[in-house]
Design a protein around this motif. Structure first.
Motif, PDB file in Angstrom:
ATOM      1  N   HIS A   1       0.863  -1.167   0.000  1.00  0.00           N
ATOM      2  CA  HIS A   1       0.000   0.000   0.000  1.00  0.00           C
ATOM      3  C   HIS A   1       0.906   1.225   0.000  1.00  0.00           C
ATOM      4  CE1 HIS A   1      -3.396   2.603   0.921  1.00  0.00           C
ATOM      5  NE2 HIS A   1      -2.631   3.179   1.820  1.00  0.00           N
ATOM      6  N   THR A   2       0.462   2.307  -0.603  1.00  0.00           N
ATOM      7  CA  THR A   2       1.241   3.544  -0.580  1.00  0.00           C
ATOM      8  C   THR A   2       0.333   4.730  -0.266  1.00  0.00           C
ATOM      9  OG1 THR A   2       0.951   3.964  -2.958  1.00  0.00           O
ATOM     10  CG2 THR A   2       2.906   2.686  -2.296  1.00  0.00           C
ATOM     11  N   ASN A   3       0.945   5.775   0.250  1.00  0.00           N
ATOM     12  CA  ASN A   3       0.292   7.065   0.450  1.00  0.00           C
ATOM     13  C   ASN A   3       1.148   8.131  -0.215  1.00  0.00           C
ATOM     14  OD1 ASN A   3      -1.971   6.326   1.976  1.00  0.00           O
ATOM     15  ND2 ASN A   3      -0.811   6.362   3.885  1.00  0.00           N
ATOM     16  N   PRO A   4       0.530   9.142  -0.842  1.00  0.00           N
ATOM     17  CA  PRO A   4       1.325  10.192  -1.486  1.00  0.00           C
ATOM     18  C   PRO A   4       1.938  11.143  -0.452  1.00  0.00           C
ATOM     19  CG  PRO A   4      -1.019  10.660  -1.698  1.00  0.00           C
ATOM     20  CD  PRO A   4      -0.895   9.314  -1.027  1.00  0.00           C
ATOM     21  N   VAL A   5       3.246  11.390  -0.615  1.00  0.00           N
ATOM     22  CA  VAL A   5       3.969  12.358   0.216  1.00  0.00           C
ATOM     23  C   VAL A   5       4.948  13.084  -0.690  1.00  0.00           C
ATOM     24  CG1 VAL A   5       5.516  12.720   2.177  1.00  0.00           C
ATOM     25  CG2 VAL A   5       3.814  10.872   2.280  1.00  0.00           C
ATOM     26  N   ASP A   6       4.826  14.376  -0.786  1.00  0.00           N
ATOM     27  CA  ASP A   6       5.757  15.202  -1.554  1.00  0.00           C
ATOM     28  C   ASP A   6       5.950  14.672  -2.983  1.00  0.00           C
ATOM     29  OD1 ASP A   6       7.501  17.469  -1.756  1.00  0.00           O
ATOM     30  OD2 ASP A   6       9.234  16.164  -1.455  1.00  0.00           O
ATOM     31  N   GLY A   7       4.866  14.235  -3.604  1.00  0.00           N
ATOM     32  CA  GLY A   7       4.927  13.782  -4.991  1.00  0.00           C
ATOM     33  C   GLY A   7       5.434  12.367  -5.191  1.00  0.00           C
ATOM     34  N   HIS A   8       5.594  11.608  -4.125  1.00  0.00           N
ATOM     35  CA  HIS A   8       6.071  10.232  -4.213  1.00  0.00           C
ATOM     36  C   HIS A   8       5.080   9.292  -3.528  1.00  0.00           C
ATOM     37  CE1 HIS A   8      10.162  11.129  -5.673  1.00  0.00           C
ATOM     38  NE2 HIS A   8      10.041  12.232  -4.953  1.00  0.00           N
TER      39      HIS A   8
END
Length: 141
Positions: free
Chosen positions: A62-69
């Motif tokens: 799973h991922t979450n967006p942080v600073d465009g990543h």
């Protein structure tokens, strides 16, 4: 800042590959071990890898967006001194490490500016290493 060492136990479905990764790639000194687990000195903290069947988070990241990543969740890691972070980034790059997020400066010019990089161990556990030129920014809003 004085910080007590943390203890973290993580699942690995390939104990030998994970042992090589933490011991040889990172150069972490091995402590106690058995046929099912290994203790490591992980930058002054106690990391224990435990043999365990593949978990859902290892199988389907799973991922979450942080600073465009896209930041992998869950993840763990260490906040290093700036020079130590640069040396680690160089070491990993020279060893052709596959990064999830290549070493870069996050929040550049903003509160909380930091160096960061993300990678996976052989069992798909996500790790983040970061550094601050001003450690006072660690919890800055």
């Amino acid at each position: 800042m004085s910080v007590a060492p943390f203890h973290l136990a993580i699942p690995v479905y390939d104990l030998a590959a994970a042992r090589h990764f933490y011991g040889d790639i990172f150069g972490c000194e091995e402590g106690r071990s058995s046929e099912q687990w290994v203790d490591f000195d992980f930058f002054g903290h106690q990391l224990v890898i435990h043999e365990h069947p593949k978990t859902a988070s290892q199988d389907h990241a799973h991922t979450n967006p942080v600073d465009g990543h896209d930041v992998p969740v869950p993840h763990f890691g260490v906040v290093l001194a700036w020079d130590d972070w640069e040396a680690l980034a160089k070491r990993l790059t020279e060893r052709n490490t596959a990064f999830v997020i290549e070493p870069y400066i996050r929040f550049k010019g903003q509160v909380g500016e930091q160096a960061t990089m993300f990678l996976l161990d052989p069992c798909q556990n996500a790790l983040e290493f970061k550094a601050f030129k001003d450690i006072g920014q660690l919890f800055a809003k």
